[in-house]
Design a protein around this motif. Structure first.
Motif, PDB file in Angstrom:
ATOM      1  N   TRP A 295       0.829  -1.207   0.000  1.00 30.13           N
ATOM      2  CA  TRP A 295       0.000   0.000   0.000  1.00 30.13           C
ATOM      3  C   TRP A 295       0.864   1.257   0.000  1.00 30.13           C
ATOM      4  O   TRP A 295       0.584   2.218  -0.687  1.00 30.13           O
ATOM      5  N   LYS A 296       1.898   1.253   0.837  1.00 32.07           N
ATOM      6  CA  LYS A 296       2.739   2.442   0.965  1.00 32.07           C
ATOM      7  C   LYS A 296       4.134   1.994   1.369  1.00 32.07           C
ATOM      8  O   LYS A 296       4.310   1.218   2.295  1.00 32.07           O
ATOM      9  N   SER A 297       5.142   2.504   0.687  1.00 31.29           N
ATOM     10  CA  SER A 297       6.514   2.102   0.959  1.00 31.29           C
ATOM     11  C   SER A 297       7.258   3.204   1.709  1.00 31.29           C
ATOM     12  O   SER A 297       6.705   4.247   2.045  1.00 31.29           O
ATOM     13  N   ASP A 298       8.534   2.959   1.937  1.00 33.67           N
ATOM     14  CA  ASP A 298       9.409   3.844   2.695  1.00 33.67           C
ATOM     15  C   ASP A 298       9.470   5.239   2.067  1.00 33.67           C
ATOM     16  O   ASP A 298       9.801   5.377   0.891  1.00 33.67           O
ATOM     17  N   PRO A 299       9.185   6.292   2.850  1.00 34.21           N
ATOM     18  CA  PRO A 299       9.264   7.647   2.294  1.00 34.21           C
ATOM     19  C   PRO A 299      10.666   8.255   2.369  1.00 34.21           C
ATOM     20  O   PRO A 299      10.930   9.273   1.748  1.00 34.21           O
ATOM     21  N   GLY A 300      11.568   7.650   3.162  1.00 31.33           N
ATOM     22  CA  GLY A 300      12.875   8.266   3.404  1.00 31.33           C
ATOM     23  C   GLY A 300      13.886   7.927   2.325  1.00 31.33           C
ATOM     24  O   GLY A 300      14.878   7.258   2.577  1.00 31.33           O
ATOM     25  N   LEU A 301      13.664   8.411   1.114  1.00 28.99           N
ATOM     26  CA  LEU A 301      14.457   7.969  -0.034  1.00 28.99           C
ATOM     27  C   LEU A 301      15.590   8.913  -0.403  1.00 28.99           C
ATOM     28  O   LEU A 301      16.330   8.653  -1.341  1.00 28.99           O
ATOM     29  N   ARG A 302      15.711  10.032   0.272  1.00 30.23           N
ATOM     30  CA  ARG A 302      16.848  10.933   0.077  1.00 30.23           C
ATOM     31  C   ARG A 302      17.028  11.322  -1.387  1.00 30.23           C
ATOM     32  O   ARG A 302      18.092  11.139  -1.968  1.00 30.23           O
ATOM     33  N   GLY A 303      15.965  11.836  -1.975  1.00 33.54           N
ATOM     34  CA  GLY A 303      16.050  12.336  -3.342  1.00 33.54           C
ATOM     35  C   GLY A 303      15.496  11.416  -4.404  1.00 33.54           C
ATOM     36  O   GLY A 303      15.221  11.843  -5.527  1.00 33.54           O
ATOM     37  N   ALA A 304      15.323  10.150  -4.099  1.00 28.95           N
ATOM     38  CA  ALA A 304      14.759   9.200  -5.062  1.00 28.95           C
ATOM     39  C   ALA A 304      13.236   9.233  -4.975  1.00 28.95           C
ATOM     40  O   ALA A 304      12.655   9.796  -4.043  1.00 28.95           O
ATOM     41  N   SER A 305      12.588   8.631  -5.948  1.00 28.60           N
ATOM     42  CA  SER A 305      11.124   8.530  -5.929  1.00 28.60           C
ATOM     43  C   SER A 305      10.719   7.069  -6.053  1.00 28.60           C
ATOM     44  O   SER A 305      11.549   6.196  -6.317  1.00 28.60           O
ATOM     45  N   LYS A 306       9.422   6.817  -5.872  1.00 29.80           N
ATOM     46  CA  LYS A 306       8.917   5.446  -5.848  1.00 29.80           C
ATOM     47  C   LYS A 306       8.158   5.118  -7.132  1.00 29.80           C
ATOM     48  O   LYS A 306       7.742   6.007  -7.870  1.00 29.80           O
ATOM     49  N   VAL A 307       7.996   3.819  -7.372  1.00 29.91           N
ATOM     50  CA  VAL A 307       7.261   3.340  -8.543  1.00 29.91           C
ATOM     51  C   VAL A 307       5.856   2.955  -8.108  1.00 29.91           C
ATOM     52  O   VAL A 307       5.671   2.156  -7.185  1.00 29.91           O
ATOM     53  N   LYS A 308       4.860   3.522  -8.781  1.00 33.23           N
ATOM     54  CA  LYS A 308       3.466   3.216  -8.470  1.00 33.23           C
ATOM     55  C   LYS A 308       2.855   2.424  -9.618  1.00 33.23           C
ATOM     56  O   LYS A 308       3.150   2.670 -10.783  1.00 33.23           O
TER      57      LYS A 308
ATOM     58  N   ASN B 126      14.718  -4.219  -3.860  1.00 35.61           N
ATOM     59  CA  ASN B 126      14.059  -2.924  -3.779  1.00 35.61           C
ATOM     60  C   ASN B 126      14.222  -2.144  -5.079  1.00 35.61           C
ATOM     61  O   ASN B 126      15.172  -2.368  -5.826  1.00 35.61           O
ATOM     62  N   ILE B 127      13.313  -1.211  -5.302  1.00 33.57           N
ATOM     63  CA  ILE B 127      13.409  -0.359  -6.483  1.00 33.57           C
ATOM     64  C   ILE B 127      13.209   1.095  -6.062  1.00 33.57           C
ATOM     65  O   ILE B 127      12.274   1.423  -5.337  1.00 33.57           O
ATOM     66  N   ARG B 128      14.138   1.947  -6.494  1.00 35.17           N
ATOM     67  CA  ARG B 128      14.081   3.377  -6.219  1.00 35.17           C
ATOM     68  C   ARG B 128      14.460   4.115  -7.498  1.00 35.17           C
ATOM     69  O   ARG B 128      15.505   3.823  -8.095  1.00 35.17           O
ATOM     70  N   VAL B 129      13.635   5.056  -7.895  1.00 37.22           N
ATOM     71  CA  VAL B 129      13.925   5.830  -9.098  1.00 37.22           C
ATOM     72  C   VAL B 129      14.867   6.967  -8.705  1.00 37.22           C
ATOM     73  O   VAL B 129      14.444   8.055  -8.308  1.00 37.22           O
ATOM     74  N   GLU B 130      16.149   6.677  -8.791  1.00 38.95           N
ATOM     75  CA  GLU B 130      17.168   7.667  -8.441  1.00 38.95           C
ATOM     76  C   GLU B 130      17.230   8.760  -9.508  1.00 38.95           C
ATOM     77  O   GLU B 130      17.000   8.499 -10.687  1.00 38.95           O
ATOM     78  N   PRO B 131      17.571   9.995  -9.115  1.00 39.27           N
ATOM     79  CA  PRO B 131      17.814  11.025 -10.120  1.00 39.27           C
ATOM     80  C   PRO B 131      18.889  10.561 -11.101  1.00 39.27           C
ATOM     81  O   PRO B 131      19.848   9.891 -10.701  1.00 39.27           O
TER      82      PRO B 131
END
Length: 450
Positions: free
Chosen positions: A174-187, A221-226
């Motif tokens: 439903w909701k993943s970790d918000p503390g991504l330090r500049g990265a965004s999440k995949v929905k 894990n997946i994080r959309v890094e800049p």
């Protein structure tokens, strides 16, 4: 003296249907070990080899099979015919091995290849990202991939020995970790609703550690890094994190556990798998990781030190990558960095009661510019404080209501834990220029291969 061990574990995952099948399988495994012993011996011996050409140059060839890599100097006219075969050709060879020399009596091509060149490794990580299939069978990449497998095995064993239970990681939530330090999440949309692919399992770790007390995941894990994070050499879009969590423990105990696990894994790897590393890496790992207790400094002490050495930093913010790299070089060993400002981190860290505005959390920074390989902390478990922390980060508490409801009912107990970046650890072991070389399926910021 060369000692080789054989047991029915060599039979693999196959379940023999009867005792006769089991007996024959054991004999086959035994004969395989005998063949390995012959090849490894310094005495001349007749051998039969089924392998694939991984690399060749001049009169040297490296053959690859399930046991690993073996380099030979080829003798004889028949052997020179093998040297003219393309890399990735699978061959059956009969001949005489004496030391590092292989004199081929006869051979047969089992499966041909059309690969034109295999003498060089990919130096450009973009090239590797798009064409990794061309390189993973070559010695350098092959050793890196084997290292991933072996480190995973050693870490699992070490944690299980300490009483931890491994859980299968979820991919979707439903909701993943918000503390991504500049990265965004995949929905993603499924069945008319929107979900997130997990960027971390922090909330699940808290829930399950409260039940089993000691748990771990090998989480993908997946994080959309800049896109610019491609150039740090340390960021992947898709990565593996060894997530460890324990109930009723402290920062000191959690750091001690992580350090002991890491030292144990490094020591076992060097003792049993050093053939996967260059000699310079063996010496560096031994000198760097197998030291006395790693130094511990606070965030504020680190900022003061870095300022004295010319870094311009904003207090209350994350340290930049070049600052982390400096700290690793300054100490020359892994160094624990503790007590980050609450404003710089996710809502799930607990605030230090003796130092308001700072978390009970830590990173492990390693030398040689590899930077942070481990991130940990003690977690907030009080629902009122969690709601305050969520609001302070600009997040909407209603988006985490499922977790807040669980916390409010007392299911979540005090826990501490950490996440170890597996690919970053492999990068450190091999001294790789980019973490993209430390995975069989590189997914880099702005560069996604097949």
């Amino acid at each position: 003296m060369l000692l080789l061990h054989v047991s029915d574990t060599h039979l693999g995952a196959t379940r023999p249907g009867n005792l006769r099948e089991r007996e024959m399988g054991f004999y086959e495994a035994f004969n395989e070990v005998v063949d390995i012993a012959k090849i490894s011996s310094s005495k001349p011996c007749q051998v039969k080899i089924l392998a694939t050409i991984a690399w060749k140059s001049g009169d040297s060839i490296i053959l690859r099979d399930v046991s690993g890599l073996r380099e030979f100097k080829i003798k004889g006219s028949v052997g020179r015919e093998i040297l003219r075969l393309p890399c990735e050709t699978s061959i059956y060879v009969e001949g005489l091995v004496e030391g590092d020399y292989l004199e081929v009596n006869k051979y047969e091509v089992i499966y041909p290849s059309k690969l034109e060149c295999c003498e060089t490794d990919a130096e450009d990580v973009r090239e590797y990202a798009f064409n990794y299939h061309m390189y993973v069978g070559r010695p350098r990449c092959f050793k890196v991939i084997r290292t991933i497998s072996i480190l995973s095995y050693l870490i699992r064993n070490a944690l299980i020995f300490e009483g931890f239970t491994e859980l299968q990681p979820p991919i979707l939530g439903w909701k993943s970790d918000p503390g991504l330090r500049g990265a965004s999440k995949v929905k993603v949309s499924l069945y008319g609703s929107e979900y997130e692919l997990h960027s971390s399992l922090i909330m699940y770790k808290q829930i399950y550690a409260s039940i089993f007390e000691k748990i771990f995941y090998f989480a993908r894990n997946i994080r959309v890094e800049p896109a610019e994070n491609f150039y740090t050499g340390r960021h992947l879009v898709e990565f593996t994190q060894v997530d460890v969590e324990e109930a009723f423990t402290s920062m000191q105990e959690s750091i001690s556990l992580a350090e002991s696990i890491l030292k144990k894994v490094v020591k076992e790897f060097l003792n049993n798998h050093a053939d996967l590393l260059d000699s310079s890496r063996i010496e560096w790992l031994d000198r760097t990781f197998l030291t006395e207790k790693y130094p511990v400094i606070t965030y504020e002490e680190a900022v003061d030190l870095l300022t004295q050495h010319g870094f311009e930093l904003r207090r209350g913010c994350e340290l930049p990558h070049n600052a982390e790299a400096f700290l690793g070089e300054y100490y020359g060993t892994p160094v624990w960095l503790t007590g980050f400002p609450s404003t710089a981190r996710g809502f799930y860290y607990i605030e230090n009661a003796e130092k308001p505005g700072y978390n009970v959390d830590w990173n492990l920074i390693v030398p040689e510019g590899h930077g942070e390989v481990l991130d940990g902390g003690c977690r907030e478990y009080r629902v009122e404080e969690l709601e305050k922390r969520i609001k302070s980060t600009g997040e909407n508490p209603s988006e985490y209501q499922w977790f807040l409801d669980i916390v409010s009912k007392g299911y979540v107990k005090p826990t501490c834990g950490w996440g170890l970046g597996l690919e970053r650890l492999v990068k450190t072991f091999h001294g790789l220029a980019h973490v993209g070389f430390a995975t069989p399926h590189p997914r880099l910021p702005g560069v996604i291969g097949p």
